[in-house]
Design a protein around this motif. Structure first.
Motif, PDB file in Angstrom:
ATOM      1  N   TYR A 201      15.068 -30.953  45.874  1.00 46.32           N
ATOM      2  CA  TYR A 201      14.420 -30.323  44.720  1.00 46.32           C
ATOM      3  C   TYR A 201      13.538 -29.134  45.111  1.00 46.32           C
ATOM      4  O   TYR A 201      13.424 -28.153  44.379  1.00 46.32           O
ATOM      5  CB  TYR A 201      13.589 -31.349  43.934  1.00 46.32           C
ATOM      6  CG  TYR A 201      13.225 -30.817  42.578  1.00 46.32           C
ATOM      7  CD1 TYR A 201      14.098 -30.968  41.512  1.00 46.32           C
ATOM      8  CD2 TYR A 201      12.047 -30.105  42.376  1.00 46.32           C
ATOM      9  CE1 TYR A 201      13.805 -30.442  40.274  1.00 46.32           C
ATOM     10  CE2 TYR A 201      11.742 -29.570  41.135  1.00 46.32           C
ATOM     11  CZ  TYR A 201      12.627 -29.744  40.092  1.00 46.32           C
ATOM     12  OH  TYR A 201      12.339 -29.207  38.877  1.00 46.32           O
TER      13      TYR A 201
ATOM     14  N   HIS B 159      13.944 -25.373  44.415  1.00 45.06           N
ATOM     15  CA  HIS B 159      13.648 -24.719  43.126  1.00 45.06           C
ATOM     16  C   HIS B 159      12.237 -24.110  43.086  1.00 45.06           C
ATOM     17  O   HIS B 159      12.092 -22.903  42.866  1.00 45.06           O
ATOM     18  CB  HIS B 159      13.915 -25.697  41.986  1.00 45.06           C
ATOM     19  CG  HIS B 159      13.404 -25.239  40.654  1.00 45.06           C
ATOM     20  ND1 HIS B 159      13.878 -24.111  40.031  1.00 45.06           N
ATOM     21  CD2 HIS B 159      12.443 -25.747  39.842  1.00 45.06           C
ATOM     22  CE1 HIS B 159      13.223 -23.947  38.878  1.00 45.06           C
ATOM     23  NE2 HIS B 159      12.353 -24.924  38.749  1.00 45.06           N
TER      24      HIS B 159
ATOM     25  N   HIS C  90       4.678 -25.906  39.853  1.00 38.62           N
ATOM     26  CA  HIS C  90       4.854 -25.935  38.395  1.00 38.62           C
ATOM     27  C   HIS C  90       5.537 -27.202  37.864  1.00 38.62           C
ATOM     28  O   HIS C  90       5.318 -27.587  36.722  1.00 38.62           O
ATOM     29  CB  HIS C  90       5.579 -24.682  37.892  1.00 38.62           C
ATOM     30  CG  HIS C  90       7.064 -24.699  38.077  1.00 38.62           C
ATOM     31  ND1 HIS C  90       7.665 -24.237  39.222  1.00 38.62           N
ATOM     32  CD2 HIS C  90       8.073 -25.127  37.270  1.00 38.62           C
ATOM     33  CE1 HIS C  90       8.979 -24.368  39.106  1.00 38.62           C
ATOM     34  NE2 HIS C  90       9.250 -24.906  37.933  1.00 38.62           N
ATOM     35  N   ASP C  91       6.376 -27.856  38.673  1.00 37.69           N
ATOM     36  CA  ASP C  91       7.060 -29.056  38.179  1.00 37.69           C
ATOM     37  C   ASP C  91       6.413 -30.352  38.642  1.00 37.69           C
ATOM     38  O   ASP C  91       6.905 -31.437  38.322  1.00 37.69           O
ATOM     39  CB  ASP C  91       8.530 -29.040  38.637  1.00 37.69           C
ATOM     40  CG  ASP C  91       9.411 -28.205  37.713  1.00 37.69           C
ATOM     41  OD1 ASP C  91       9.088 -28.120  36.506  1.00 37.69           O
ATOM     42  OD2 ASP C  91      10.398 -27.626  38.200  1.00 37.69           O
TER      43      ASP C  91
ATOM     44  N   ASP D 216      10.751 -19.471  36.394  1.00 29.23           N
ATOM     45  CA  ASP D 216      11.392 -20.792  36.389  1.00 29.23           C
ATOM     46  C   ASP D 216      12.757 -20.709  35.711  1.00 29.23           C
ATOM     47  O   ASP D 216      13.773 -21.147  36.239  1.00 29.23           O
ATOM     48  CB  ASP D 216      10.458 -21.756  35.637  1.00 29.23           C
ATOM     49  CG  ASP D 216      11.046 -23.136  35.446  1.00 29.23           C
ATOM     50  OD1 ASP D 216      11.622 -23.673  36.408  1.00 29.23           O
ATOM     51  OD2 ASP D 216      10.905 -23.687  34.336  1.00 29.23           O
TER      52      ASP D 216
HETATM   53 MN    MN Z   1      11.102 -25.746  37.066  1.00 26.40          MN
END
Ligand code: MN
Length: 477
Positions: free
Chosen positions: A31, A34, A58-59, A130
């Motif tokens: 992940y 990203h 951000h996530d 994003d």
């Molecule tokens: Mn994202």
């Protein structure tokens, strides 16, 4: 990791890596790919360190065990605020259906909702980064999801990029998305543009020579570049002109970039002395900028070999702003502040542009190394509005302080006239309850109900008042 990363940025990367440990993208990659890609995009856009750190994280709040408090402890209030903003934006979107199934105004309001929730321009910029990376890796998703995301990008995110005058981003987003929404049409138009450009190459070269000679004679410093029309914008234009490609006058466009505003107008004069301008096709976006702050002179001319060519004339500064928009304000540290803004010549700008001006002023301070109050970057554009949802997920904007009857009449006067009650967020409520940002409002109606004059005290919008009065007066007669 980048070796020139600051200690803070390195720490953020470590934190994100740990938090996303064991998670994977649809592409099968870990992940962390990203957020690292989002980091890179934000760096390319020249964003400040807090924004880059928030991009890396951000996530995490939404998808991992990390909390906002953790982030605040480690990186301070400003980063936490940005991450929170991005999380809020994606929460507002969860559960949204395919964009096509909403009322047209919902599409528009969704964009405005993002701006309102975004609160700080940097939240939106992170969200755009994003989305850009998700689009670039869209091929890994199943076709129905691809289409959904691509459509939503065309309807909401590309227009958002346009509102921020981030021209390069808008074009990349629109073309990437359009390829998924209508692949056949995309291939056809791409091919068409390539052929057209090939056939025009020779005469373009000649025009460039003629222009160069004339400009040098007048001692105007300039840069010339051809601009390729994007597939999606050609698609939109063709739709507007009954698919008649002969009516598209900016298939070939040349950009002329000069030193200052005076030279822009001089350049325009020279071009008009060389070629025949087409009537009604001269646009002065310098004196009258577009809503998003875009400035340029546009003119369409007919060349000696009978070709229709559009010229776009602007200063370097206007050019950077047209391509990078508000992000450019962060990037061009050495860039001079637009003279007009510095001199305070902003009176002619409509109020809806003032926020851009304010951002530019703030950006100017950044460049001069002065301390900046980031609260100034808040978008007060919709400060007086709230956005509420129908049970079906449509988004309705209302003035702050609106009541259920305002909402009901906003939906339809037939609904307003027959209100017997309201549910807010699934619970029974009453007609005196002020609606709050994000409420889901369900109006209960009965066809036996008739409007009451006492309702006038339970309404704050002029629209609802007018509808209700109209009905009350009709009943009296
Ligand atoms: Mn994202």
């Amino acid at each position: 990791m980048n070796t020139k990363d600051s200690e803070r940025v390195k720490r953020a990367v470590e934190m994100a890596k740990q938090a996303h440990e064991g998670q994977f993208r649809k592409t099968g990659e870990p992940y962390i790919i990203h957020p690292m890609a989002v980091k890179k995009i934000l760096e390319e856009w020249g964003m400040d360190e807090d924004t880059i750190i928030a991009g890396i994280l951000h996530d995490t709040v939404e998808d991992t065990d990390l909390t906002l408090a953790d982030i605040k402890n480690e990186f301070g209030e400003s980063v936490a605020f940005l991450v929170d903003g991005v999380t809020k934006l994606s929460t507002a979107r969860t559960g949204m259906r395919d964009i096509d199934t909403y009322l047209p105004e919902t599409k528009d309001n969704f964009l405005r909702l993002m701006i309102a929730l975004g609160d700080d321009i940097r939240v939106l910029i992170i969200k755009l980064a994003d989305r850009l990376h998700n689009l670039r890796t869209l091929s890994a998703l199943p076709p129905d999801k691809q289409k959904k995301i691509a459509k939503e990008t065309l309807e909401v995110f590309a227009p958002l990029a346009d509102r921020l005058n981030m021209g390069l981003l808008r074009v990349e987003m629109a073309d990437l998305s359009f390829k998924y929404v209508d692949p056949k049409r995309y291939d056809y138009l791409k091919d068409l543009i390539e052929k057209y450009n090939k056939s025009a190459a020779k005469s373009l070269k000649k025009i460039e020579e003629e222009i160069s000679v004339a400009f040098k004679k007048e001692k105007i410093k300039f840069e010339l570049s051809g601009r390729v029309k994007s597939v999606y914008s050609l698609h939109k234009k063709l739709a507007k002109h009954n698919q008649n490609i002969n009516e598209i006058y900016d298939l070939i466009a040349l950009r002329v970039i000069v030193d200052d505003i005076t030279d822009c107008y001089l350049a325009l004069g020279i071009i008009h002395s060389l070629y025949t301008p087409m009537g009604g096709r001269i646009k002065d976006y310098i004196a009258m900028p577009k809503q998003n702050g875009y400035q340029s002179l546009h003119t369409t001319v007919i060349t000696k070999d009978k070709r229709v060519v559009e010229f776009q004339i602007r200063t370097k500064e206007m050019h950077e702003y047209a391509e990078r928009g508000l992000a450019a304000s962060f990037y061009y540290n050495e860039q001079k502040v637009t003279e007009n803004y510095k001199k305070g010549k902003i009176e002619h700008l409509p109020t809806n542009l003032l926020w851009i001006t304010e951002l530019q002023m703030t950006a100017a301070k950044l460049r001069e190394g002065k301390k900046v109050d980031y609260k100034k970057l808040k978008l007060n554009l919709f400060a007086d509005k709230i956005f509420v949802y129908t049970p079906k997920g449509d988004i309705i904007d209302l003035p702050k302080g609106s009541l259920p009857l305002d909402f009901a009449y906003r939906l339809h006067s037939e609904i307003g006239d027959h209100v017997i009650g309201v549910k807010i967020n699934g619970k029974m409520s009453n007609l005196n309850k002020k609606l709050e940002q994000g409420d889901i409002v369900e109006i209960l109606t009965s066809k036996n109900q008739t409007p009451k004059s006492s309702w006038l005290g339970k309404i704050i919008t002029a629209h609802a008042r007018q509808k209700l009065m109209h009905r009350l007066n009709a009943d009296k007669k």
